[in-house]
Design a protein around this motif. Structure first.
Motif, mmCIF file in Angstrom:
data_model
loop_
_atom_site.group_PDB
_atom_site.id
_atom_site.type_symbol
_atom_site.label_atom_id
_atom_site.label_comp_id
_atom_site.label_asym_id
_atom_site.label_seq_id
_atom_site.Cartn_x
_atom_site.Cartn_y
_atom_site.Cartn_z
ATOM 1 N N TRP A 263 62.707 -59.789 24.897
ATOM 2 C CA TRP A 263 62.300 -59.976 23.508
ATOM 3 C C TRP A 263 62.430 -58.669 22.759
ATOM 4 O O TRP A 263 62.063 -57.596 23.281
ATOM 5 C CB TRP A 263 60.847 -60.470 23.461
ATOM 6 C CG TRP A 263 60.301 -60.510 22.082
ATOM 7 C CD1 TRP A 263 60.456 -61.495 21.161
ATOM 8 C CD2 TRP A 263 59.516 -59.499 21.442
ATOM 9 N NE1 TRP A 263 59.813 -61.164 19.992
ATOM 10 C CE2 TRP A 263 59.230 -59.946 20.125
ATOM 11 C CE3 TRP A 263 59.029 -58.260 21.840
ATOM 12 C CZ2 TRP A 263 58.481 -59.199 19.234
ATOM 13 C CZ3 TRP A 263 58.282 -57.502 20.950
ATOM 14 C CH2 TRP A 263 58.014 -57.980 19.656
ATOM 15 N N GLN B 29 62.341 -57.065 18.456
ATOM 16 C CA GLN B 29 62.158 -57.336 17.028
ATOM 17 C C GLN B 29 63.487 -57.214 16.292
ATOM 18 O O GLN B 29 64.390 -56.498 16.743
ATOM 19 C CB GLN B 29 61.152 -56.368 16.440
ATOM 20 C CG GLN B 29 59.737 -56.576 16.947
ATOM 21 C CD GLN B 29 58.733 -55.690 16.230
ATOM 22 O OE1 GLN B 29 59.064 -54.604 15.776
ATOM 23 N NE2 GLN B 29 57.498 -56.158 16.145
ATOM 24 N N SER C 239 62.824 -61.799 17.432
ATOM 25 C CA SER C 239 61.854 -62.360 16.490
ATOM 26 C C SER C 239 60.787 -61.320 16.198
ATOM 27 O O SER C 239 60.581 -60.378 16.961
ATOM 28 C CB SER C 239 61.223 -63.629 17.055
ATOM 29 O OG SER C 239 60.331 -63.318 18.101
ATOM 30 N N SER C 240 60.105 -61.554 15.087
ATOM 31 C CA SER C 240 59.021 -60.651 14.717
ATOM 32 C C SER C 240 57.681 -61.276 15.085
ATOM 33 O O SER C 240 56.637 -60.688 14.863
ATOM 34 C CB SER C 240 59.088 -60.331 13.230
ATOM 35 O OG SER C 240 59.124 -61.517 12.473
#
Length: 114
Positions: free
Chosen positions: A11, A13, A113-114
Motif C-alpha cells: 500500500w 499513498q 490510496s489515501s
C-alpha cells in the motif's frame, strides 16, 4: 519450467513510490523479453512495460515517464514506480517470453490510496 516470483507490492499513498521485483528460478538470457502486466479489479489485464534484447524498453502510455523497467544479467527484473496514482491499483504480474513459451508469476498487489 521457469518459475517467476514477484515481490515488493503493498500500500502506498498517491504520489508515492514502490519498486517491484521479479525473481526467476534460473538465469534468463537477455535475448528473452520480460515484462510487467497488471489487472485492476473488474478490468482486463493490461500491458505495463517490457524490456527486450539489448535492453530496449516499451511502456504503456498510462505509465510512461513514471515507471522504469530494468533487469540484471542473471535472474532479476524490476519495476520502479514513481508518482503513483489510485488508478495504478492492480495486481502486477511478471512475464517472460522464451521462444514459444510464456511464463507468468503469481502476482503482487499494489494499492494506491489515501
Amino acid at each position: 519450467q521457469v518459475q517467476l516470483v514477484e515481490s515488493g507490492g503493498g500500500w502506498v499513498q498517491p504520489g508515492g513510490s514502490l519498486t517491484l521485483a521479479c525473481a526467476a528460478s534460473e538465469s534468463i538470457s537477455r535475448a528473452n523479453t520480460m515484462g510487467w502486466i497488471r489487472q485492476a479489479p473488474g478490468k482486463e489485464r493490461e500491458f505495463v512495460a517490457l524490456i527486450s534484447s539489448g535492453g530496449r524498453t516499451n511502456y504503456a502510455d498510462s505509465v510512461k515517464g513514471r515507471f522504469t523497467i530494468s533487469r540484471d544479467n542473471n535472474r532479476m527484473m524490476y519495476l520502479q514506480m514513481n508518482s503513483l496514482k489510485p488508478e495504478d491499483t492492480a495486481v502486477y504480474y511478471c512475464r517472460l517470453w522464451s521462444g514459444p513459451l510464456d511464463y507468468w508469476g503469481q502476482g503482487t498487489q499494489v494499492t494506491v490510496s489515501s
